[in-house]
Write a protein that holds these residues in place. Structure first.
Motif, short mmCIF file in Angstrom:
data_model
loop_
_atom_site.label_atom_id
_atom_site.label_comp_id
_atom_site.label_asym_id
_atom_site.label_seq_id
_atom_site.Cartn_x
_atom_site.Cartn_y
_atom_site.Cartn_z
N ARG A 7 57.48 8.75 3.85
CA ARG A 7 58.19 8.38 5.01
C ARG A 7 58.91 7.42 3.67
O ARG A 7 58.59 7.58 2.65
N ASN A 8 59.98 7.10 3.73
CA ASN A 8 61.02 5.87 3.00
C ASN A 8 61.10 6.47 1.83
O ASN A 8 60.93 5.70 0.51
N ILE A 9 61.82 7.03 1.47
CA ILE A 9 61.66 8.48 0.42
C ILE A 9 63.66 7.71 -0.77
O ILE A 9 64.42 8.12 -0.30
N LYS A 10 63.00 6.98 -1.78
CA LYS A 10 63.95 6.47 -2.43
C LYS A 10 63.82 7.53 -4.22
O LYS A 10 63.17 7.25 -4.72
N LYS A 11 64.91 7.59 -4.47
CA LYS A 11 64.82 8.26 -5.88
C LYS A 11 65.97 7.92 -6.70
O LYS A 11 66.94 7.15 -6.53
N GLU A 12 65.86 8.00 -7.93
CA GLU A 12 66.44 7.23 -9.00
C GLU A 12 66.41 8.29 -10.34
O GLU A 12 65.24 8.82 -10.85
N ILE A 13 67.96 8.51 -10.69
CA ILE A 13 67.61 9.38 -12.19
C ILE A 13 67.34 9.01 -13.20
O ILE A 13 67.97 7.61 -13.84
N LEU A 14 66.40 9.18 -13.24
CA LEU A 14 65.92 8.77 -14.84
C LEU A 14 66.81 9.11 -16.31
O LEU A 14 66.86 8.47 -17.52
N SER A 15 66.53 10.71 -16.12
CA SER A 15 67.65 11.77 -17.01
C SER A 15 68.30 12.58 -16.09
O SER A 15 67.69 13.46 -15.80
N ASP A 16 69.46 12.97 -16.85
CA ASP A 16 69.91 14.46 -16.56
C ASP A 16 70.59 15.16 -17.57
O ASP A 16 71.26 15.55 -17.33
N ASN A 22 63.65 12.50 -12.03
CA ASN A 22 63.70 11.63 -10.98
C ASN A 22 62.54 10.79 -10.52
O ASN A 22 61.16 11.05 -11.06
N LYS A 23 62.51 9.52 -10.96
CA LYS A 23 61.29 8.51 -10.57
C LYS A 23 61.96 8.43 -8.50
O LYS A 23 63.11 7.95 -8.19
N VAL A 24 60.58 9.09 -8.36
CA VAL A 24 60.78 8.86 -7.18
C VAL A 24 59.67 7.90 -6.13
O VAL A 24 57.89 7.40 -6.71
N ARG A 40 55.66 8.36 -8.15
CA ARG A 40 55.70 9.60 -9.04
C ARG A 40 56.98 9.79 -9.56
O ARG A 40 57.81 9.68 -9.21
N GLU A 41 56.82 10.13 -10.57
CA GLU A 41 57.89 10.96 -11.66
C GLU A 41 58.54 12.67 -10.99
O GLU A 41 57.05 13.14 -11.35
N ALA A 42 59.28 13.41 -11.36
CA ALA A 42 59.74 14.76 -10.71
C ALA A 42 60.76 15.39 -11.40
O ALA A 42 61.51 14.42 -11.56
N SER A 125 53.92 17.07 -11.30
CA SER A 125 55.10 16.92 -12.43
C SER A 125 56.69 17.51 -12.34
O SER A 125 57.60 17.48 -12.16
N VAL A 126 56.11 18.74 -11.61
CA VAL A 126 57.61 19.65 -11.20
C VAL A 126 57.24 20.02 -10.26
O VAL A 126 56.85 21.00 -10.25
#
Length: 195
Positions: A7-16, A22-24, A40-42, A125-126
């Motif tokens: 629950r409460n998933i938040k994504k932050e783009i670290l690089s595109d 994403n930092k999740v 985690r980072e994905a 990670s992927v």
């Protein structure tokens, strides 16, 4: 007790820059029912497809050889990798993508492929799922030299190897690519070459 909820998933783009990293941040329900915050980072590079081209009559498989910078950075002295033909999915269609990749990379125009499995290749990670195919080829299907798409900076060498040689290359470490090892082992376990 049920656990494994998220629950409460938040994504932050670290690089595109190339694909998306994403930092999740999320909460994960443990076996005892308690909620634990995790980060985690994905890396999202899309999904892909790979194929083992094989010719039973000749006892051969077609693989590719190309430079892979990440392997060079991690100890592969020349960065060259022997691999099964593969590519990222275009428009979500694995079968059509792999037929197109086969022609671009190897120069063979094949019409029939068989999906044999799918797998997450690096689930820690992927995000990628890889769809695995096998397909028969013959000399009459060769329509070009292959080598990859000009606009994708792929400098691909096409290799036609005896199946037994390819299996030996896994043992010696000349083939270290996971998707290729999985496809060669699939062919061996399922006795595609009737050995």
């Amino acid at each position: 007790m049920k656990y494994g909820n998220v629950r409460n998933i938040k994504k932050e783009i670290l690089s595109d820059n190339w694909y998306t990293l994403n930092k999740v941040t999320f909460e994960y329900q443990k076996e005892d029912g308690e909620w634990e915050k995790q980060i985690r980072e994905a890396y999202d590079r899309g999904n892909g497809a790979a194929i083992l081209l094989y010719n039973v009559e000749k006892g051969k498989v077609v693989l590719t050889k190309q430079f892979r910078m990440p392997t060079y950075l991690n100890g592969n002295k020349d960065g060259m990798m022997v691999e099964a033909c593969a590519g990222l999915l275009e428009k979500g269609n694995a079968e059509e993508t792999i037929k197109m990749e086969v022609e671009e990379e190897t120069g063979y125009e094949i019409d029939k492929v068989e999906k044999v499995l799918e797998a997450y290749m690096s689930p820690g990670s992927v995000t990628e799922i890889l769809y695995f195919f096998i397909g028969e080829y013959n000399d009459a299907m060769k329509v070009s030299e292959g080598g990859g798409a000009e606009d994708e900076t792929e400098n691909i060498e096409v290799l036609e190897l005896d199946f037994t040689e390819a299996l030996e290359m896994m043992k010696t470490g000349e083939i270290k690519d996971a998707k290729t090892i999985m496809l060669l082992q699939y062919a061996q376990v399922n006795n595609i070459f009737h050995q």
